[in-house]
Design a protein around this motif. Sequence first.
Motif, mmCIF file in Angstrom:
data_model
loop_
_atom_site.group_PDB
_atom_site.id
_atom_site.type_symbol
_atom_site.label_atom_id
_atom_site.label_comp_id
_atom_site.label_asym_id
_atom_site.label_seq_id
_atom_site.Cartn_x
_atom_site.Cartn_y
_atom_site.Cartn_z
ATOM 1 N N LEU A 283 0.923 -1.190 -0.086
ATOM 2 C CA LEU A 283 0.136 0.191 -0.076
ATOM 3 C C LEU A 283 0.857 1.275 0.214
ATOM 4 N N LEU A 284 2.075 1.256 0.786
ATOM 5 C CA LEU A 284 2.907 2.566 0.792
ATOM 6 C C LEU A 284 3.553 2.523 -0.690
ATOM 7 N N ALA A 285 3.991 1.217 -1.380
ATOM 8 C CA ALA A 285 4.587 1.592 -2.606
ATOM 9 C C ALA A 285 3.469 2.331 -3.592
ATOM 10 N N ILE A 286 1.981 1.769 -3.660
ATOM 11 C CA ILE A 286 1.233 2.450 -4.188
ATOM 12 C C ILE A 286 0.999 3.844 -4.015
ATOM 13 N N TYR A 287 0.949 4.156 -2.701
ATOM 14 C CA TYR A 287 0.855 5.537 -2.247
ATOM 15 C C TYR A 287 1.985 6.335 -2.782
ATOM 16 N N LYS A 288 3.296 6.032 -2.904
ATOM 17 C CA LYS A 288 4.202 6.384 -3.517
ATOM 18 C C LYS A 288 4.552 6.658 -4.823
ATOM 19 N N LYS A 289 3.530 5.589 -5.481
ATOM 20 C CA LYS A 289 3.473 5.681 -7.044
ATOM 21 C C LYS A 289 4.788 4.881 -7.531
ATOM 22 N N GLN A 290 5.176 3.926 -6.575
ATOM 23 C CA GLN A 290 6.363 3.099 -7.099
ATOM 24 C C GLN A 290 5.967 1.596 -7.274
ATOM 25 N N LEU A 291 4.877 1.150 -7.245
ATOM 26 C CA LEU A 291 4.260 -0.139 -7.405
ATOM 27 C C LEU A 291 4.416 -0.526 -9.135
ATOM 28 N N THR A 292 5.608 -0.665 -9.654
ATOM 29 C CA THR A 292 5.474 -0.943 -11.052
ATOM 30 C C THR A 292 5.917 -2.428 -11.284
ATOM 31 N N LYS A 293 5.755 -3.067 -12.440
ATOM 32 C CA LYS A 293 5.884 -4.308 -12.923
ATOM 33 C C LYS A 293 7.336 -4.591 -12.567
ATOM 34 N N PRO A 294 8.331 -3.877 -13.146
ATOM 35 C CA PRO A 294 9.908 -3.971 -12.777
ATOM 36 C C PRO A 294 9.941 -4.083 -11.269
ATOM 37 N N HIS A 295 9.580 -3.173 -10.709
ATOM 38 C CA HIS A 295 9.856 -3.133 -9.219
ATOM 39 C C HIS A 295 9.250 -4.455 -8.339
ATOM 40 N N LEU A 296 8.017 -4.783 -8.743
ATOM 41 C CA LEU A 296 7.445 -5.928 -8.312
ATOM 42 C C LEU A 296 8.266 -7.311 -8.530
ATOM 43 N N ASN A 297 8.487 -7.438 -9.789
ATOM 44 C CA ASN A 297 9.452 -8.471 -10.343
ATOM 45 C C ASN A 297 10.764 -8.487 -9.172
ATOM 46 N N ALA A 298 11.478 -7.196 -9.374
ATOM 47 C CA ALA A 298 12.666 -7.249 -8.454
ATOM 48 C C ALA A 298 12.471 -7.713 -7.019
ATOM 49 N N VAL A 299 11.333 -7.116 -6.535
ATOM 50 C CA VAL A 299 11.241 -7.662 -5.052
ATOM 51 C C VAL A 299 10.815 -9.151 -4.851
ATOM 52 N N MET A 300 9.759 -9.654 -5.763
ATOM 53 C CA MET A 300 9.786 -11.020 -5.684
ATOM 54 C C MET A 300 10.993 -11.865 -6.114
ATOM 55 N N GLN A 301 11.771 -11.566 -6.894
ATOM 56 C CA GLN A 301 13.164 -12.165 -6.954
ATOM 57 C C GLN A 301 14.007 -12.086 -5.716
ATOM 58 N N THR A 302 13.996 -11.155 -5.225
ATOM 59 C CA THR A 302 14.932 -10.815 -3.790
ATOM 60 C C THR A 302 14.419 -11.859 -2.938
ATOM 61 N N THR A 303 12.881 -11.691 -2.636
ATOM 62 C CA THR A 303 12.318 -12.417 -1.714
ATOM 63 C C THR A 303 12.709 -14.021 -1.701
ATOM 64 N N VAL A 304 12.393 -14.477 -2.952
ATOM 65 C CA VAL A 304 12.590 -16.037 -3.309
ATOM 66 C C VAL A 304 14.029 -16.169 -3.054
ATOM 67 N N LYS A 305 15.090 -15.692 -3.407
ATOM 68 C CA LYS A 305 16.685 -15.896 -3.413
ATOM 69 C C LYS A 305 16.725 -15.865 -1.792
ATOM 70 N N ILE A 306 16.624 -14.833 -1.088
ATOM 71 C CA ILE A 306 16.744 -14.758 0.414
ATOM 72 C C ILE A 306 16.121 -15.953 1.062
ATOM 73 N N THR A 307 14.765 -16.091 1.027
ATOM 74 C CA THR A 307 14.207 -17.244 1.466
ATOM 75 C C THR A 307 14.887 -18.739 1.244
ATOM 76 N N SER A 308 14.891 -18.843 0.045
ATOM 77 C CA SER A 308 15.804 -19.954 -0.486
ATOM 78 C C SER A 308 16.911 -20.538 0.288
ATOM 79 N N MET A 309 17.829 -19.074 0.410
ATOM 80 C CA MET A 309 19.182 -19.487 1.140
ATOM 81 C C MET A 309 18.924 -19.798 2.570
#
Length: 460
Positions: A283-309
């Motif tokens: 919701l904060l990302a939407i409020y800041k107008k930063q919720l774009t597809k590239p940002h969301l992809n990067a966040v999801m990739q970071t989450t998967v990498k760190i969680t898998s590790m």
Amino acid sequence: MEYLALLMFISVCGVLLLGYPVALSLAGTALLFAGIGLSFGIFESSFLHALPNRLYGVLNNQTLLAVPLFVFMGAMLERSKIAEDLLNTMALLFGRFNIGLAISVILVGMLLAASTGIVGATVVTMGLLSLPTMLKRGYSPAFSSGIICATGTLGQIIPPSIALVLLGDVLASAYQKAQLSLGVFNPKTVSVGDLFAGAVIPGLILVALYIVYCLGVACFKPSVITKAEHVAIKPTEQPLTLALLLSALVPPLLLMSVVLGSILFGYATPTEAAGVGAMGALLLAIYKKQLTKPHLNAVMQTTVKITSMVFLILIGASLFSLVFRGFGGEELVHGLFQQMPGGVVGATIIVMLVMFLLGFILDFIEITFVVVPIVAPVLLAMGLDPVWLGIMIAVNLQTSFLTPPFGFALFYLRGVADKSVATSAIYKGVAPFIIIQLILLGILAYWPRLVTWLPNQIYG
């Protein structure tokens, strides 16, 4: 046979120093020693048969579900320019003082730690945003690097911290083992919420010590923050207003209050609160107008990498701990602690010293999953408070991010710092903050109520 357990522990440290992946090093070394033990008939295969149940317990652990959610929350906040807005606003607030920028970096780092709980994201973000400005203002490279690395590691101790989530799960298991060894049953156990509550006051004390150190530098060694080639920063065209201050401070403070408050006051489990935090970050990302597809992809990739590790290391550590126990390693550690002079005090000092030294070569996740399950049951059986022990370990492991040569905060900053900032300057800059963290350890050892008071007030 017990000394094979000690040899196995030394061997895995050596393999890690050679640069092999942590999870594979733990599992591979354990399987190698298990094979040797089976071939000589000194190791029971039943310990390996218990591995599937152990892994099922890891993957079915509700508490550990908070890890990917908190990682997602932190990565999303990093992308939504929360840190940039905070730093700019704090710089306006304290910019009139020479040391004001350093204090701003500490306070922003504290708020980011309380919002994200991810050390790497905080160090990289602050390194990109504040390091060039600090150098331009005339701060020495060593002092600037030390401030950024140290404040970045606040995410290790200030809740909601992923380190505390992992440590809480390990300590809960260790506490049950300690009770079984004593032949007692206490339905109350240590939880992640207990550790979060216990970490609040030590985290604030550490922030205060950082600020006191900066003020001391400004008073007694001003050349560190005001060099001859000092370049004045022109006042910003955007004046500091109450609306600007509130727009920068309220979103992260509100998210921090909802996530942490719901855990501390029992309205939500850590996993549920992490889900709320992840949604709040969106919701904060939407409020800041930063919720774009590239940002969301990067966040999801970071989450998967760190969680898998994290989970892969946890699986390797589970196999390692089973083989270690099969060789009688736990009995060896218990016997060594019982024979130490000074009793529980001497044993605690030795454990803290060993963890501090291991922090030079191992990451906090490895120490949490390998060392803590070995030593914590013995120390808890000797009568230590589990919450106090958990926070002492967390503060101790926080130094592993700063201690050369393998401190991860140093690597993170080195990756984003300008080439003009020498690696030796980064190492020199973090030295005072390592000492400050050790001072905090001494304070908490002398006044344990600084850790236990808040959990007792909340949970009774």
